[in-house]
Design a protein around this motif. Structure first.
Motif, short mmCIF file in Angstrom:
data_model
loop_
_atom_site.label_atom_id
_atom_site.label_comp_id
_atom_site.label_asym_id
_atom_site.label_seq_id
_atom_site.Cartn_x
_atom_site.Cartn_y
_atom_site.Cartn_z
N GLU A 36 0.50 -1.26 0.23
CA GLU A 36 0.25 -0.22 0.10
C GLU A 36 0.83 1.31 0.24
OE1 GLU A 36 -3.60 0.80 2.55
OE2 GLU A 36 -1.79 1.70 4.34
N ALA A 37 1.65 0.92 0.92
CA ALA A 37 3.10 1.96 0.51
C ALA A 37 3.73 2.95 -0.51
CB ALA A 37 4.30 2.10 1.69
N ASP A 40 9.05 -5.79 -5.95
CA ASP A 40 7.68 -5.26 -5.56
C ASP A 40 7.87 -4.82 -3.88
OD1 ASP A 40 5.34 -6.39 -4.35
OD2 ASP A 40 5.47 -8.62 -4.61
N PRO A 41 6.99 -3.18 -4.15
CA PRO A 41 6.95 -3.07 -2.74
C PRO A 41 6.21 -4.05 -1.64
CG PRO A 41 5.17 -2.44 -4.52
CD PRO A 41 5.89 -3.21 -5.06
N ALA A 42 5.50 -5.18 -1.72
CA ALA A 42 5.05 -6.28 -1.08
C ALA A 42 6.31 -6.76 -0.12
CB ALA A 42 4.33 -7.22 -1.13
N LEU A 43 7.53 -6.29 -0.83
CA LEU A 43 8.41 -6.77 0.51
C LEU A 43 9.33 -6.16 0.81
CD1 LEU A 43 10.06 -8.90 -3.03
CD2 LEU A 43 9.48 -10.06 -0.96
N ASP A 44 9.31 -5.17 0.70
CA ASP A 44 9.40 -3.92 0.99
C ASP A 44 9.97 -3.57 2.89
OD1 ASP A 44 10.45 -2.84 -1.17
OD2 ASP A 44 9.22 -0.76 -1.38
N THR A 45 10.62 -3.28 3.09
CA THR A 45 11.25 -3.28 5.04
C THR A 45 10.93 -2.00 5.48
OG1 THR A 45 13.39 -4.00 4.54
CG2 THR A 45 11.91 -5.85 4.21
N ALA A 46 11.12 -1.25 4.47
CA ALA A 46 12.30 0.59 5.74
C ALA A 46 10.97 1.61 4.73
CB ALA A 46 13.19 0.05 5.33
N ASP A 67 10.85 9.46 0.93
CA ASP A 67 10.17 9.44 -0.79
C ASP A 67 10.43 9.90 -1.58
OD1 ASP A 67 8.27 7.73 0.46
OD2 ASP A 67 6.48 9.90 0.99
N GLY A 68 11.29 11.24 -1.20
CA GLY A 68 12.28 11.60 -2.55
C GLY A 68 13.05 10.74 -3.13
N ALA A 69 14.39 10.21 -2.06
CA ALA A 69 15.24 9.20 -2.20
C ALA A 69 15.39 8.70 -0.73
CB ALA A 69 16.34 9.91 -3.14
N PRO A 70 15.91 7.09 -0.64
CA PRO A 70 15.50 6.77 -2.31
C PRO A 70 14.44 5.99 -2.08
CG PRO A 70 16.63 5.60 0.50
CD PRO A 70 16.18 6.80 0.28
N GLY A 71 12.97 6.42 -1.18
CA GLY A 71 11.59 5.66 -1.39
C GLY A 71 11.85 4.12 -0.42
N ASN A 72 10.71 3.59 -0.73
CA ASN A 72 10.91 2.21 0.84
C ASN A 72 11.42 1.29 0.07
OD1 ASN A 72 8.94 4.32 2.15
ND2 ASN A 72 7.48 2.99 0.62
N LEU A 73 11.95 0.03 0.87
CA LEU A 73 13.61 -0.51 0.54
C LEU A 73 13.05 -1.49 1.19
CD1 LEU A 73 16.64 1.80 -0.42
CD2 LEU A 73 15.34 0.42 -1.86
N ARG A 74 13.63 -2.83 0.73
CA ARG A 74 14.12 -3.90 1.67
C ARG A 74 15.58 -4.26 1.67
NH1 ARG A 74 14.25 -10.79 -0.83
NH2 ARG A 74 13.78 -11.46 1.24
N VAL A 75 15.45 -4.13 3.17
CA VAL A 75 17.07 -3.60 3.53
C VAL A 75 16.94 -5.15 4.54
CG1 VAL A 75 17.40 -2.01 2.41
CG2 VAL A 75 16.34 -1.85 5.12
N ASP A 76 16.04 -5.83 5.17
CA ASP A 76 15.83 -6.65 6.19
C ASP A 76 15.48 -7.83 6.02
OD1 ASP A 76 16.13 -3.97 8.75
OD2 ASP A 76 15.38 -3.95 7.24
N TYR A 77 16.65 -8.89 6.26
CA TYR A 77 16.21 -10.05 6.64
C TYR A 77 16.42 -10.91 7.35
CZ TYR A 77 17.49 -7.54 1.74
OH TYR A 77 17.21 -7.15 0.23
#
Length: 425
Positions: A337-338, A351-357, A361-371
Motif C-alpha cells: 500500500e505504501a 515488489d513493494p510488498a517485499l519492502d521492509t523500510a 519518499d524523495g530518495a531512496p524511497g521504501n526498500l527491502r533491506v531487512d532479512y
C-alpha cells in the motif's frame, strides 16, 4: 538506517563482551508459546528488527529504559517497539540499533518486553547475547580524508560514542555462549579481493586508505556474530550483523563498497567450498567458516535492496542467490500500500510488498533491506513483515514519517519494519 545528526554525544569506555544468559524459562512461560517453543519437531520464529533504540549519548538508552512510566517521546517509542515484538512474538530475535549496554538489555527485557501493552501479552526471553560494536570506537585515523582526526566518520564504525547503533540477540532457547564467535576486529584488507575504496584524485588504485590505515581498518561497521541457538538436539547458528548504509560518503563510495563486503563475509562464511572461508578469523584467533551441513539463519538490516536504492550492484544477491541460502520472501500488505507515498517509490523495480523500510519518499524511497535467511533444507512454514495497512488499528505502531506527530523520531517506532520467518526443526 537513516543517519541523523545527534547532539551532545560523548565517548564511553567500551566494555568487554558480556554474554547474558539465565536459567531455563519458567513453566508458565513454556506454556505460553503461541505454537512456538522448546520441544521436538517444533516451529521456531526467527526475526530481525531494526528498532531505532539508539540514543544521542552514552547511557541514554539505559536511562530511558529505567523509567518506563516517564511520559517522554523516547520512553513512548520504546513501549511501541516492545508492543510490536509482543504482537509478532518471535522465539529468536535480533534487534539492530540497540546501543551497546548490558544493563539496557535487561532493562528492556524486564520493564518493556515483560510488561503487557493493551491486549499484547508480555513476552519472556530467558536468554540474551550482547557484545561490543565497532561504532563510535576511535580509529586514530582520518578515515574520511577531511584533514582532521575525530568524530563519527573516523571511528571504526560510524557512531558518536562506543556502541551507538549496536545490536542484541534475545532468545527463548538456550544460547551456547561458549561457542559464540565474534568478528569485530577482522580487518577489511584481510578479505581476499576486498573492494577497497579508491581515491579518485590519484592514479593509484584502491588508495583511499593509506597502508597504515589498512593495518587497522575493520570490515564490520558494527560486528558480525555467530550465535549458536540450541533447539532441542539441533544447533542453529544465528548469523547476525548490520552492514553500513551504502551512502553518506563521496565518489570513492567507501560505504557502498564496505556494505558489499560486509554482506560478502557471511556468503563466504557459509560457502559449501571450505576453502572460500579459509581467510576468516574470529576475535579469538580461530580460522575458518561454518562447518559443512550446519544449520544457520542469517539475519539483520543488510542495508541493501536487490533492485533499488544505492547499494553496490548485486550486493545482497551474494546471499539471495547463494547455493546454501533460502529466501522465504516475506511480504506485507502495508508495504504494498505504501507505494502510494509517491516520489522514488513510483520508479522502483522491486515488489513493494517485499519492502521492509519506510525511507524518505524523495530518495531512496521504501526498500527491502531487512532479512531473515535460513539455510537451504530448512522447512519454511510461514513468514511476514509487520507493516499494517493504514486502516488497521495497529498502524499506530508503524505510521508514516511525520515529525509533527512523533517529534522524537519522526515515526512511532522505527523507519524499519520487523521481519519474521517460521522454521520447522
Amino acid at each position: 538506517m537513516r543517519r541523523t545528526t545527534l547532539l551532545g554525544a560523548g565517548l564511553a569506555t567500551v566494555l568487554a563482551a558480556v554474554p547474558l544468559a539465565t536459567l531455563a524459562p519458567a513453566q508458565a512461560d513454556r506454556a505460553d508459546r503461541d505454537g512456538h517453543g522448546p520441544g521436538t519437531r517444533e516451529t521456531v520464529r526467527f526475526s530481525t528488527f531494526n528498532a531505532s533504540l539508539n540514543r544521542a549519548t552514552a547511557g541514554g538508552l539505559a536511562a530511558d529504559l529505567s523509567t518506563p512510566d516517564a511520559d517522554t517521546g523516547a520512553v513512548r517509542q520504546a513501549h511501541k517497539v516492545a508492543e510490536t515484538i509482543q504482537r509478532t512474538r518471535p522465539d529468536v530475535l535480533l534487534v539492530n540499533e540497540f546501543d551497546f549496554d548490558p544493563e539496557a538489555v535487561d532493562l528492556f527485557r524486564d520493564n518493556f518486553l515483560g510488561v503487557g501493552h493493551g491486549d499484547a501479552r508480555p513476552i519472556a526471553y530467558p536468554y540474551a547475547y550482547v557484545a561490543p560494536s565497532n561504532t563510535g570506537i576511535p580509529s586514530g585515523h582520518d578515515l574520511n580524508n577531511n584533514g582532521s582526526v575525530g568524530g563519527g566518520d573516523d571511528a571504526f564504525g560510524f557512531g558518536l560514542f562506543p556502541g551507538q547503533y549496536g545490536m542484541v540477540v534475545y532468545s527463548r532457547y538456550p544460547i551456547d555462549t561458549d561457542a559464540v564467535r565474534t568478528f569485530q576486529t577482522f580487518r577489511w584488507a584481510d578479505m581476499p579481493g576486498a573492494l577497497l575504496p579508491d581515491d579518485p584524485s590519484t592514479d593509484a588504485p584502491a588508495d583511499w586508505y593509506s597502508p597504515a590505515e589498512l593495518e587497522d581498518v575493520r570490515l564490520s561497521s558494527k560486528s558480525h556474530w555467530d550465535v549458536p541457538i540450541e533447539i532441542g538436539d539441533e544447533t542453529v547458528h544465528f548469523l547476525v550483523s548490520h552492514p553500513t548504509p551504502p551512502t553518506f560518503d563521496g565518489p570513492e563510495d567507501r560505504n557502498g563498497l564496505r556494505n558489499h563486503d560486509e554482506i560478502r563475509f557471511w556468503a563466504d562464511y557459509v560457502a559449501p567450498r571450505a576453502g572460500r572461508a579459509a581467510y576468516v578469523y574470529d576475535d579469538e584467533g580461530r580460522y575458518g567458516g561454518l562447518a559443512r551441513g550446519a544449520s544457520f539463519v542469517i539475519a539483520g538490516d543488510q542495508n541493501a535492496d536487490p533492485a533499488d536504492g544505492d547499494s553496490v550492484d548485486s550486493a545482497i544477491d551474494q546471499l539471495l542467490r547463494h547455493p546454501r541460502v533460502r529466501d522465504p520472501r516475506p511480504t506485507s500488505a502495508g508495504g504494498a500500500e505504501a507505494v502510494d507515498q509517491g516520489g522514488a517509490n513510483l520508479g522502483h523495480e522491486g515488489d513493494p510488498a517485499l519492502d521492509t523500510a519506510d525511507f524518505a519518499d524523495g530518495a531512496p524511497g521504501n526498500l527491502r533491506v531487512d532479512y531473515v535467511l535460513p539455510s537451504k533444507g530448512t522447512k519454511v512454514v510461514g513468514s511476514g513483515i509487520f507493516w499494517p495497512i493504514d486502516a488497521d488499528p495497529l498502524y499506530r505502531l508503524t505510521g508514516d514519517y511525520d515529525p509533527s506527530r512523533w517529534p522524537f523520531t519522526g515515526v512511532p517506532t522505527s523507519d524499519h519494519r520487523q521481519v519474521w520467518v517460521d522454521l520447522r526443526y
